[in-house]
Every structure is written in C-alpha cells, then in structure tokens.
Design an enzyme around this catalytic site. Structure first.
Site, PDB file in Angstrom:
ATOM      1  N   ARG A   1       0.908  -1.178  -0.144  1.00 31.55           N
ATOM      2  CA  ARG A   1       0.094  -0.013  -0.124  1.00 31.55           C
ATOM      3  C   ARG A   1       0.751   1.430  -0.114  1.00 31.55           C
ATOM      4  O   ARG A   1       0.369   2.172  -0.502  1.00 31.55           O
ATOM      5  CB  ARG A   1      -0.819  -0.071   1.164  1.00 31.55           C
ATOM      6  CG  ARG A   1      -1.669   1.106   1.332  1.00 31.55           C
ATOM      7  CD  ARG A   1      -2.698   1.234   2.541  1.00 31.55           C
ATOM      8  NE  ARG A   1      -3.615   0.229   2.293  1.00 31.55           N
ATOM      9  CZ  ARG A   1      -3.990  -0.563   3.211  1.00 31.55           C
ATOM     10  NH1 ARG A   1      -3.625  -0.578   4.478  1.00 31.55           N
ATOM     11  NH2 ARG A   1      -4.815  -1.426   2.870  1.00 31.55           N
ATOM     12  N   TYR A   2       2.091   1.327   0.690  1.00 36.13           N
ATOM     13  CA  TYR A   2       2.968   2.222   0.676  1.00 36.13           C
ATOM     14  C   TYR A   2       4.279   2.208  -0.273  1.00 36.13           C
ATOM     15  O   TYR A   2       4.294   1.011  -0.557  1.00 36.13           O
ATOM     16  CB  TYR A   2       3.415   2.499   2.109  1.00 36.13           C
ATOM     17  CG  TYR A   2       2.221   2.561   3.101  1.00 36.13           C
ATOM     18  CD1 TYR A   2       1.684   3.823   3.290  1.00 36.13           C
ATOM     19  CD2 TYR A   2       1.903   1.553   4.022  1.00 36.13           C
ATOM     20  CE1 TYR A   2       0.575   3.959   4.237  1.00 36.13           C
ATOM     21  CE2 TYR A   2       0.836   1.675   4.933  1.00 36.13           C
ATOM     22  CZ  TYR A   2       0.448   2.982   5.124  1.00 36.13           C
ATOM     23  OH  TYR A   2      -0.606   3.081   6.041  1.00 36.13           O
TER      24      TYR A   2
ATOM     25  N   LYS B   1      -2.635   4.806   6.718  1.00 31.72           N
ATOM     26  CA  LYS B   1      -2.732   5.234   8.261  1.00 31.72           C
ATOM     27  C   LYS B   1      -2.654   6.744   8.346  1.00 31.72           C
ATOM     28  O   LYS B   1      -1.920   7.411   7.445  1.00 31.72           O
ATOM     29  CB  LYS B   1      -1.358   4.765   9.052  1.00 31.72           C
ATOM     30  CG  LYS B   1      -1.444   3.278   9.152  1.00 31.72           C
ATOM     31  CD  LYS B   1      -0.254   2.944  10.067  1.00 31.72           C
ATOM     32  CE  LYS B   1      -0.257   1.363  10.157  1.00 31.72           C
ATOM     33  NZ  LYS B   1       0.329   0.670   8.940  1.00 31.72           N
TER      34      LYS B   1
ATOM     35  N   CYS C   1      -7.762 -12.236  19.315  1.00 27.76           N
ATOM     36  CA  CYS C   1      -8.182 -11.256  19.696  1.00 27.76           C
ATOM     37  C   CYS C   1      -9.830 -10.860  19.156  1.00 27.76           C
ATOM     38  O   CYS C   1      -9.945 -11.012  17.714  1.00 27.76           O
ATOM     39  CB  CYS C   1      -7.421  -9.675  19.333  1.00 27.76           C
ATOM     40  SG  CYS C   1      -5.644 -10.014  19.477  1.00 27.76           S
TER      41      CYS C   1
ATOM     42  N   CYS D   1      -2.722 -17.317  15.088  1.00 27.39           N
ATOM     43  CA  CYS D   1      -2.071 -16.548  16.154  1.00 27.39           C
ATOM     44  C   CYS D   1      -2.010 -17.471  17.537  1.00 27.39           C
ATOM     45  O   CYS D   1      -2.609 -18.718  17.599  1.00 27.39           O
ATOM     46  CB  CYS D   1      -2.964 -15.333  16.463  1.00 27.39           C
ATOM     47  SG  CYS D   1      -3.127 -14.415  15.194  1.00 27.39           S
TER      48      CYS D   1
ATOM     49  N   ARG E   1       7.416  -0.134   1.498  1.00 27.80           N
ATOM     50  CA  ARG E   1       7.112  -1.094   2.444  1.00 27.80           C
ATOM     51  C   ARG E   1       6.230  -1.912   2.073  1.00 27.80           C
ATOM     52  O   ARG E   1       5.291  -1.262   1.523  1.00 27.80           O
ATOM     53  CB  ARG E   1       7.422  -0.566   3.793  1.00 27.80           C
ATOM     54  CG  ARG E   1       6.564   0.500   4.050  1.00 27.80           C
ATOM     55  CD  ARG E   1       6.618   1.510   5.241  1.00 27.80           C
ATOM     56  NE  ARG E   1       5.559   2.407   5.521  1.00 27.80           N
ATOM     57  CZ  ARG E   1       5.430   3.461   5.039  1.00 27.80           C
ATOM     58  NH1 ARG E   1       5.883   3.878   3.987  1.00 27.80           N
ATOM     59  NH2 ARG E   1       4.489   4.277   5.602  1.00 27.80           N
TER      60      ARG E   1
ATOM     61  N   CYS F   1     -10.171  -8.315  15.997  1.00 29.41           N
ATOM     62  CA  CYS F   1      -9.005  -8.394  14.867  1.00 29.41           C
ATOM     63  C   CYS F   1      -9.386  -7.917  13.652  1.00 29.41           C
ATOM     64  O   CYS F   1     -10.459  -8.164  13.178  1.00 29.41           O
ATOM     65  CB  CYS F   1      -8.695 -10.131  14.933  1.00 29.41           C
ATOM     66  SG  CYS F   1      -7.301 -10.310  13.303  1.00 29.41           S
TER      67      CYS F   1
ATOM     68  N   ASP G   1      -6.722   4.279  10.609  1.00 29.15           N
ATOM     69  CA  ASP G   1      -6.367   3.590   9.498  1.00 29.15           C
ATOM     70  C   ASP G   1      -7.446   3.852   8.514  1.00 29.15           C
ATOM     71  O   ASP G   1      -8.788   3.284   8.929  1.00 29.15           O
ATOM     72  CB  ASP G   1      -6.078   2.075   9.878  1.00 29.15           C
ATOM     73  CG  ASP G   1      -4.776   1.726   8.828  1.00 29.15           C
ATOM     74  OD1 ASP G   1      -4.668   2.242   7.463  1.00 29.15           O
ATOM     75  OD2 ASP G   1      -4.290   0.662   9.295  1.00 29.15           O
TER      76      ASP G   1
ATOM     77  N   ARG H   1      -8.170  -8.360  11.002  1.00 26.85           N
ATOM     78  CA  ARG H   1      -7.877  -9.538   9.592  1.00 26.85           C
ATOM     79  C   ARG H   1      -8.845 -10.640  10.119  1.00 26.85           C
ATOM     80  O   ARG H   1      -8.599 -11.544   9.563  1.00 26.85           O
ATOM     81  CB  ARG H   1      -6.406  -9.682   9.611  1.00 26.85           C
ATOM     82  CG  ARG H   1      -6.037  -9.098   8.473  1.00 26.85           C
ATOM     83  CD  ARG H   1      -4.446  -9.154   8.009  1.00 26.85           C
ATOM     84  NE  ARG H   1      -3.782  -7.731   8.291  1.00 26.85           N
ATOM     85  CZ  ARG H   1      -2.876  -7.535   8.903  1.00 26.85           C
ATOM     86  NH1 ARG H   1      -2.230  -8.190   9.657  1.00 26.85           N
ATOM     87  NH2 ARG H   1      -2.424  -6.200   8.782  1.00 26.85           N
TER      88      ARG H   1
ATOM     89  N   ASP I   1     -10.953  -0.567  13.942  1.00 22.21           N
ATOM     90  CA  ASP I   1     -11.375  -0.160  12.606  1.00 22.21           C
ATOM     91  C   ASP I   1     -12.805  -0.693  12.412  1.00 22.21           C
ATOM     92  O   ASP I   1     -13.275  -1.356  13.487  1.00 22.21           O
ATOM     93  CB  ASP I   1     -10.523  -1.574  12.019  1.00 22.21           C
ATOM     94  CG  ASP I   1      -9.011  -0.961  11.694  1.00 22.21           C
ATOM     95  OD1 ASP I   1      -8.792   0.332  11.286  1.00 22.21           O
ATOM     96  OD2 ASP I   1      -7.975  -1.838  11.486  1.00 22.21           O
TER      97      ASP I   1
HETATM   98  C1  LIG Z   1       0.874  -0.553   8.819  1.00 24.66           C
HETATM   99  C2  LIG Z   1       1.265  -0.927   7.832  1.00 24.66           C
HETATM  100  C3  LIG Z   1       2.596  -0.582   7.237  1.00 24.66           C
HETATM  101  C4  LIG Z   1       3.523  -0.090   8.091  1.00 24.66           C
HETATM  102  O1  LIG Z   1       3.200   1.343   8.230  1.00 24.66           O
HETATM  103  P1  LIG Z   1       4.294   2.075   9.167  1.00 24.66           P
HETATM  104  O2  LIG Z   1       3.364   3.231   9.450  1.00 24.66           O
HETATM  105  O3  LIG Z   1       5.386   2.270   8.532  1.00 24.66           O
HETATM  106  O4  LIG Z   1       4.442   1.363  10.494  1.00 24.66           O
HETATM  107  C5  LIG Z   1       2.890  -1.012   5.916  1.00 24.66           C
HETATM  108  N1  LIG Z   1       1.969  -1.867   5.174  1.00 24.66           N
HETATM  109  C6  LIG Z   1       0.797  -1.856   5.478  1.00 24.66           C
HETATM  110  C7  LIG Z   1      -0.273  -2.382   4.676  1.00 24.66           C
HETATM  111  C8  LIG Z   1       0.111  -1.427   6.765  1.00 24.66           C
HETATM  112  O5  LIG Z   1      -1.353  -1.618   7.225  1.00 24.66           O
HETATM  113  S1  SF4 Z   2      -4.946  -8.540  16.194  1.00 21.81           S
HETATM  114 FE1  SF4 Z   2      -5.574 -10.508  14.876  1.00 21.81          FE
HETATM  115  S2  SF4 Z   2      -3.689 -11.033  14.061  1.00 21.81           S
HETATM  116 FE2  SF4 Z   2      -3.281  -9.733  15.772  1.00 21.81          FE
HETATM  117  S3  SF4 Z   2      -2.927 -11.191  17.344  1.00 21.81           S
HETATM  118 FE3  SF4 Z   2      -5.058 -10.582  17.526  1.00 21.81          FE
HETATM  119  S4  SF4 Z   2      -5.929 -12.106  16.289  1.00 21.81           S
HETATM  120 FE4  SF4 Z   2      -3.766 -12.118  15.803  1.00 21.81          FE
END
Ligand SMILES: *Cc1c(COP(=O)(O)O)cnc(C)c1O
Ligand code: SF4
Length: 544
Positions: A149-150, A374, A166, A162, A153, A169, A367, A171, A330
């Site tokens: 996305r960025y 972010k 949580c 996991c 990175r 979560c 986010d 995801r 989220d």
């Molecule tokens: C959070 C995240 C990152 C890292 O973001 P930083 O602000 O550099 O910590 C990179 N890629 C994705 C998809 C993310 O959600």
């Molecule tokens: S937030 Fe989601 S991915 Fe992160 S530790 Fe908890 S369950 Fe696992």
C-alpha cells in the site's frame, strides 16, 4: 583478574570499601517473588498442578489452549452474553493460552483481558459502516498475503495463525482459519514479488502472527528476505510476547539476531498484560538488539481512559518498549462494541503529550476505511499564524508565539546530493505537491463503495459533477460551474460587492444559470477562482 574485576577493584579502593555487586531492583526483568525466586504471574486454579517445565514450555501452552464454553467456564465465571458468544456457530476463532487466560479475574465481567479474548453475543451484531476487509488489504495484494500500500514497504502475511485470538482483529476475515493459511509456495511468491520490486526497503512480517510459525519455517522466511539486497529492515509485528512470552527463548533471540537489522512491534493494550514473564521476554529481545515498539488498539471498556493509557505507556517504557501507535478501532465485523469516538483518542493524546516523557507518547492513527492507509490524528497545538508569527499552545493551555525568521535562504536542490538522487517511486509529492505548486488540488482517486450503508449512489468524490475542489476560492456546491463575467446576469459586481448572498442573486450559481454556460471541469493546476469583488465560499461543509 579480568578487566571487569580490575575496574571493580579500582573503584572499590577509591572509596576504601569493597562493594557488593550491584543488584538493580528497579529492572522489571529482575523482579523477585515473595519466595525470593524470579517473580511469576498468577495461574488459574485448574493449572496449579502443572509442573513448571511444562507451564514454561511454549509448545505446552499452545497445545493446551482453551476454546470451548466448557473449558473456558472452568477458568472464569461466564456471563450470559459470553455464553451466547461462545455458542455462536460461525464466530471468529476462539483460542486462549493457559498463561493469558490465568491473568483474567474470573469474577470480574469487565476484566480488560477477558474483554479482548472471550467472545460476547454483541460481536455478532452489525453496525453502520461495518466491513469485512475494512482496510481493503485484499485489493492491495499483488500476490496472496502481501499487501503493498505504501511506496517503500510491504506487509507480508506469513501465517493466519495466532497464539490467542483478539475479538476485534482487523484481519478476522482470514485470521484463525487453517484452510486459508499460507504455505511455502506462497511465501516464495511473496519473496519473489519483493525481489522484483526494488523500491521495497522495509518488510513487515505479520499475519496472523509470524512468531507462531515453526522456528525453521520462520527462519527460512527471514533468511529469504535477508538475501534480497534492497531489503534494508525487517520488522515483525507480533502479539506472541503478550500471549505466550515463553516463546521468547534464547533460541529464538539468537536466530533473530543473525538477521539484523530487525525491529519488532508488540501489541499491548492494558497494563495488566505486562507481567514478570513479559518483562523477561522484552529484556531478552532488547538484549538481542531488537528495538521494540508497541501498537495498541483503542478499545471501549478496555483502555478508553487516559489513566489506563498513561499507566500502560509507563510500564512499556520501563520495559524498553517504545509506544509507537494507538489505533482507532477499525470498522471490522465483530468489533462494533469496542468502538470509541475519535474524540476519545484525541483526549488520550492530550493527557499524554507534555504530561509524560515524549518517549512514552505514541501517535494516534486512524487507518483509513477503504484502504487509504494510516492517518495520524493529533490535538491542535498550532492555533494560528501570520507571515511572521506562529501562535501555539502547550499541553497546559498556555498560549505562546514563535517569531518566524525574517530571512531564510531556501534549500538549494541543485547543491543537494539527496535532491539530485531522489528515490524512484512516482506520485510521491502527495499533498506536499500542493505546497510546491505542482498542483492546486488533489482529486481523490480509486475510492470504491464497499461499505455496508446500503447507499447505492456513487460517492460524491467519484462523481465529477458533485465534486467540489477544496482550495482557495472554491464555492460550496458549485463544482465545475464557471464564474460569470463581471456585470453578467444577476451576479453583478455591485451585488457581489454587497453581502453576496444567494437572495441577492450574488452567487455564481445564479450567474451560471442565467448565462446558460455548460459546467466545465477544471484540470489539475486550474482553479475556479472568483473574479475580483466576487464572493468566495468554502467547501468545508461538502467534505463529507
Ligand atoms: C501498517 C502498515 C505498514 C507499516 O506502516 P508504518 O506506518 O510504516 O508502520 C505497511 N503496510 C501496510 C499494509 C500496513 O497496514
Ligand atoms: S489482532 Fe488479529 S492478527 Fe493480531 S494477534 Fe490478535 S488475532 Fe492475531
């Protein structure tokens, strides 16, 4: 006598006394329990007879996790809401390590650890804005599990598993589901994409939780990354040190230290999670040279309180874990009852900045729903400014001014080596492009309607005829409408010279209708600037 002994002897002879070796009782990793042995956290009664070797073995902890209503009911006294949550057939996976479950006060229905890991019936309820993939990660995945996305990175999801799950979560659409797990072939495809994409300098290993991978598999992934020359740093985002600090053993730390530079972000939400076991795990990671950060999620009933947050960040820095981000919860399925207003996050930051060490103050991040990335959200410390003065306020509300320099020689890009060799990613000027005069505004792009509001109309930002450029001179509700020439229609110079209200016919809209000119789209760099003497308006009411 080795060098250290010599130094000690010299120091001792200076004071004339032989000094005892110094014992640092302030170090949380060295704390002792009432029995004089290293401190340990509480164990729930059903596990008191488990021998220490087993209890401290991460494999035992993982294979003895609890997940059913019956098992969990033996550890805590369940409420009706929790019974409903635990009985739901299609719920997000439940699994809790005995270590973490033992930290719950069995009789407190509001226990902050309990709320994070025991499902409630409430999590099954939909809410306005709810999404399955609220950060649109799947749409930003060039290969399965890799989110790019960025510009520089990527997020590399190496597993869906996991140590504990949580409830909130972000995801949950894939996490916990063994049938959606990533295998070696997918890791290889992810590595291959990173190999072929030289702008990636930072890889964030996450999941699920990468530290739950079999140690050999984890090592092969990290090694694969380290063999790519343009990958500068590897980051691991993990909650294993929180749920399963036993996993942070010397073997893991020695393995990771081979692949430096490695950074790690942990995920603590409440001070009750910081136990003696966690302190020793954090100490090991720190001693292996891994800088530690913390990302927490702002959760109603768990940590939506300035005092809890302040205690949390103090416990973190005491353990050499730097608070990095607090995330706004989220808009993800299952998380509705955890959501707080954004104002709560601002209030927490107000209560931290200035009141405690700068090291202890995280950034507060929303986010962007739909995948914008972010967005830091901050209290306003900048009150105003003019051409020479900036008006600021401090954390106490004290208002001050900063005099700007009267002479400033702008940075000379032609003499700057860094300016002459910029990184190659396109489209990086972003909003600073506005400051550089490259554009007058930035049109939102790629905004897709994925939310569950039942709104089938195109979002106004996607519809050019509804879009109002946000900038100097933009007129509310008048996207694309040209300004009438002075003296044309009702929008005369005299009319505009007055209050310029719609009733007087002073608005450009009225003028446009009278002249019957077709609406025209303005391209980048163009702006519907009103002529001298015409009223200006602001688009702020139109932003949402
Ligand atoms: C959070 C995240 C990152 C890292 O973001 P930083 O602000 O550099 O910590 C990179 N890629 C994705 C998809 C993310 O959600
Ligand atoms: S937030 Fe989601 S991915 Fe992160 S530790 Fe908890 S369950 Fe696992």
């Amino acid at each position: 006598m080795d060098a250290t002994e010599k130094r000690t002897a010299v120091a001792a002879s200076g004071t004339g006394a032989v000094q005892e070796p110094f014992v640092n009782l302030r170090d949380p990793a060295k704390r002792l329990g009432p029995d004089g042995k290293p401190a340990v956290s509480r164990r729930a009664p059903i596990w008191v007879d488990v021998p220490d070797e087993k209890w401290n073995d991460w494999r035992w902890q993982l294979s003895n996790r609890i997940n059913s209503l019956e098992e969990i009911g033996r550890v805590i006294n369940l409420t009706d809401d929790e019974r409903e949550g635990l009985s739901a057939p299609d719920k997000f996976r439940v699994d809790i390590t005995p270590y973490f479950a033992s930290l719950i006060d069995p009789d407190d229905p509001d226990d902050p650890i309990r709320l994070q890991v025991i499902p409630k019936g409430q999590e099954l309820r939909a809410f306005t804005g709810m999404m399955e993939d609220s950060l649109a990660e799947d749409r930003h995945s060039p290969v399965p599990g890799l989110v790019h996305r960025y510009p520089d990175r990527v997020l590399m999801l190496v597993t869906t598993q996991c140590a504990t799950y949580c409830r909130y979560c972000t995801r949950s659409r894939i996490v916990g589901d063994p049938s959606q797990n990533f295998n070696r072939a997918e890791h290889e495809a992810q590595l291959d994409y990173i190999r072929r994409t030289p702008q990636i300098r930072d890889v964030l290993i996450s999941g699920g939780d990468g530290l739950t991978l079999a140690p050999k598999l984890l090592e092969s992934v990290i090694r694969g990354l380290r063999e790519i020359p343009h990958v500068e740093i590897v980051r691991i985002g993990s909650r294993v040190p929180v749920f399963l600090p036993q996993r942070v053993d010397d073997e893991l730390c020695e393995m990771l230290a081979k692949y430096h530079p490695i950074w790690m972000n942990l995920h603590f939400n409440h001070p009750n999670e910081i136990t003696p076991e966690v302190a020793r795990a954090a100490d090991r990671l720190n001693r292996a040279g891994i800088p530690l950060g913390n990302q927490s999620v702002l959760l109603a009933g768990v940590n939506d309180c300035v005092h809890i947050q302040r205690d949390l960040v103090h416990r973190l820095v005491e353990n050499r874990i730097r608070p990095y981000y607090i995330y706004q919860c989220d808009l993800v399925e299952g998380a509705g009852h955890f959501r707080t207003p954004v104002g709560k996050g601002i209030e927490i930051l107000e209560g931290l900045r200035g009141h405690t060490s700068g090291y202890a103050v995280p950034m507060y991040i929303v986010d962007a729903p739909g995948g914008g990335g972010k967005i830091p959200v901050m209290p306003n410390y900048l009150i105003s400014y003019s051409d020479h003065k900036v008006v600021l306020r401090n954390y106490e509300g004290y208002i001050t001014t900063y005099e700007e320099p009267t002479t400033y020689t702008p940075h000379d890009a032609t003499k700057c080596r860094h300016c002459r060799t910029p990184r190659p990613e396109p489209g990086q000027e972003g909003v600073t492009g506005l400051l550089d005069g490259k554009r007058m505004w930035i049109e939102p792009a790629g905004f897709e309607l994925t939310h569950a509001r039942g709104n089938v109309e195109a979002h106004r930002l996607q519809d050019a005829s509804k879009w109002v450029p946000y900038g100097v001179g933009a007129i509310e509700g008048q996207a694309g409408a040209p300004f009438p020439a002075i003296g044309e229609g009702a929008g005369t110079a005299e009319g505009a010279g007055g209050a310029g209200t719609a009733e007087e016919g002073g608005s450009p809209a009225a003028g446009a209708q009278v002249t019957g000119e077709p609406a025209r789209a303005y391209g980048p760099g163009e702006e519907p600037r009103p002529p001298e003497g015409m009223p200006t308006g602001s688009a702020h009411g139109e932003l949402l």
